[in-house]
Design a protein around this motif. Structure first.
Motif, mmCIF file in Angstrom:
data_model
loop_
_atom_site.group_PDB
_atom_site.id
_atom_site.type_symbol
_atom_site.label_atom_id
_atom_site.label_comp_id
_atom_site.label_asym_id
_atom_site.label_seq_id
_atom_site.Cartn_x
_atom_site.Cartn_y
_atom_site.Cartn_z
ATOM 1 N N TRP A 78 25.850 69.953 6.122
ATOM 2 C CA TRP A 78 25.614 68.440 6.603
ATOM 3 C C TRP A 78 24.400 67.807 6.198
ATOM 4 O O TRP A 78 23.374 68.831 5.777
ATOM 5 N N ASP B 259 33.184 67.568 3.064
ATOM 6 C CA ASP B 259 32.252 68.637 2.613
ATOM 7 C C ASP B 259 32.055 69.491 3.711
ATOM 8 O O ASP B 259 30.974 69.330 4.540
ATOM 9 N N ARG B 260 32.893 70.613 3.956
ATOM 10 C CA ARG B 260 32.573 71.294 5.224
ATOM 11 C C ARG B 260 31.516 72.401 5.074
ATOM 12 O O ARG B 260 31.181 73.254 5.989
ATOM 13 N N THR B 261 30.838 72.279 3.734
ATOM 14 C CA THR B 261 29.696 73.424 3.717
ATOM 15 C C THR B 261 28.572 73.035 4.032
ATOM 16 O O THR B 261 27.575 73.781 3.978
ATOM 17 N N GLU C 112 31.917 77.731 7.058
ATOM 18 C CA GLU C 112 32.148 76.434 7.042
ATOM 19 C C GLU C 112 31.440 75.945 8.206
ATOM 20 O O GLU C 112 31.383 76.695 9.355
ATOM 21 N N GLY D 33 34.156 70.284 11.634
ATOM 22 C CA GLY D 33 34.401 68.874 10.790
ATOM 23 C C GLY D 33 33.852 67.888 11.724
ATOM 24 O O GLY D 33 33.423 67.730 12.885
ATOM 25 N N TRP D 34 33.543 66.622 11.139
ATOM 26 C CA TRP D 34 32.913 65.273 11.855
ATOM 27 C C TRP D 34 33.446 64.260 11.037
ATOM 28 O O TRP D 34 34.022 64.053 10.023
#
Ligand code: FES
Length: 332
Positions: free
Chosen positions: A74, A70-72, A40, A43-44
């Motif tokens: 960027w 979607d933490r998987t 993971e 977060g943002w």
């Protein structure tokens, strides 16, 4: 870089892979970045950016424009700047699918604050931080519109996606068809409870700032890719306010005292003295080097802080900002 977080800075710092690459518009590519082990990612929130550390001293900031849920992965979008300094060309030429790239962040100095109504303004690749903002505003049930200008329709990344999803809330203004975005009309009425978010080239930002002078303080938030022009007319005039001269910096936690020489930055002075500091752009645009100020009148020269934040004097960007007096005390 194998450690995911620097112990000194507590900032995420790791090597990610380009999992996907696609053309988003003329000279604009989107990159989807994932951890090679599928871990993971931090977060943002809309408005955040990351550093891409591209080698040979090239470090560039790019806004995250994917889905914060979607933490998987960027996602970033990068315009190949024809007269750039090499960062965007490196991204376009070297970051093909499967390539590895060191990424730091995310950081956010352009956060979307709660409001009943938003006026978004984007110019060119300035759409990148605005894109997730429109989704967040829509999800929050806010009243919003977007004025999006670009050189040509083909150069405007995500234009079809935006108009397809949000219809008339999005006004596209390709310059070759319709001229420049009409900010005079768009920002004519300071609406109650309305916030304005603007990202794009300097002339667009300047017009937005001029038009919003009649708006309540703090209604306009801007994000700059280039440093804002700084008025240094009081330099070397011999006055007490002359601010490019030397001054003393006291590091409050250690009690150390350092001298910042004329023309030398606080950041460089700290580095040369072996004081660990986190930085990236060194031109006052990314916010990485923001440092708490305990005492001293800051001569703000950054492009990140709002007028209120500058007036409060609580923090400064030590890569470019200086001290108006003889002494600055920092929370370091
Ligand atoms: Fe980017 Fe100072 S290093 S603002």
């Amino acid at each position: 870089m194998s450690s995911a977080t620097s112990s000194e800075t507590q900032e995420y710092d790791d090597t990610l892979l380009v999992a996907a690459r696609a053309d988003a518009a003329t000279d604009v590519v989107t990159l989807t970045l994932r951890h090679p082990a599928g871990r993971e990612l931090p977060g943002w929130e809309p408005g955040a950016h990351v550093d891409l550390v591209l080698g040979d001293g090239l470090i560039r900031q790019y806004s995250l424009c994917g889905d914060p849920a979607d933490r998987t992965a960027w996602r970033i979008a990068v315009l190949r700047a024809p007269d750039g300094r090499g960062g965007s060309a490196r991204v376009h030429d070297a970051l093909t699918e499967g390539a590895a790239v060191r990424v730091r962040g995310p950081r956010n100095h352009f956060a979307l604050r709660p409001a009943a109504r938003y006026l978004f303004i984007a110019g060119g690749i300035g759409i990148t931080p605005i894109l997730p903002m429109t989704a967040a505003a829509e999800a929050a049930g806010a009243d919003w519109t977007l004025l999006y200008g670009g050189r040509t329709r083909a150069s405007m990344a995500f234009a079809d996606q935006l108009t397809g999803r949000y219809g008339e809330k999005v006004r596209l203004v390709p310059q070759d068809e319709a001229g420049l975005p009409d900010l005079v009309t768009y920002l004519a009425e300071p609406g109650p409870g309305t916030l304005v978010y603007c990202c794009g080239p300097e002339p667009l930002l300047r017009v937005a700032e001029e038009r919003c002078q009649a708006w309540p303080t703090g209604a306009l938030r801007t994000e700059r890719f280039q440093p804002r022009p700084v008025d240094t007319s009081d330099e070397d005039d011999g006055s007490e306010q002359a601010n490019s001269g030397g001054f003393e910096v006291i590091l409050d936690r250690s009690g150390r005292s350092l001298t910042v020489k004329p023309g030398h930055s606080v950041l460089r002075t700290l580095e040369e003295a072996g004081v660990p500091v986190l930085y990236s752009c060194e031109e006052g645009t990314c916010g990485t080097c923001e440092t708490d100020v305990i005492e001293g009148e800051v001569d703000h020269r950054d492009s990140v802080l709002t007028d209120e934040e500058r007036s409060s004097g609580e923090t400064m960007m030590i890569c470019v900002s200086r001290c108006r007096g003889p002494k600055l005390v920092l929370d370091l």
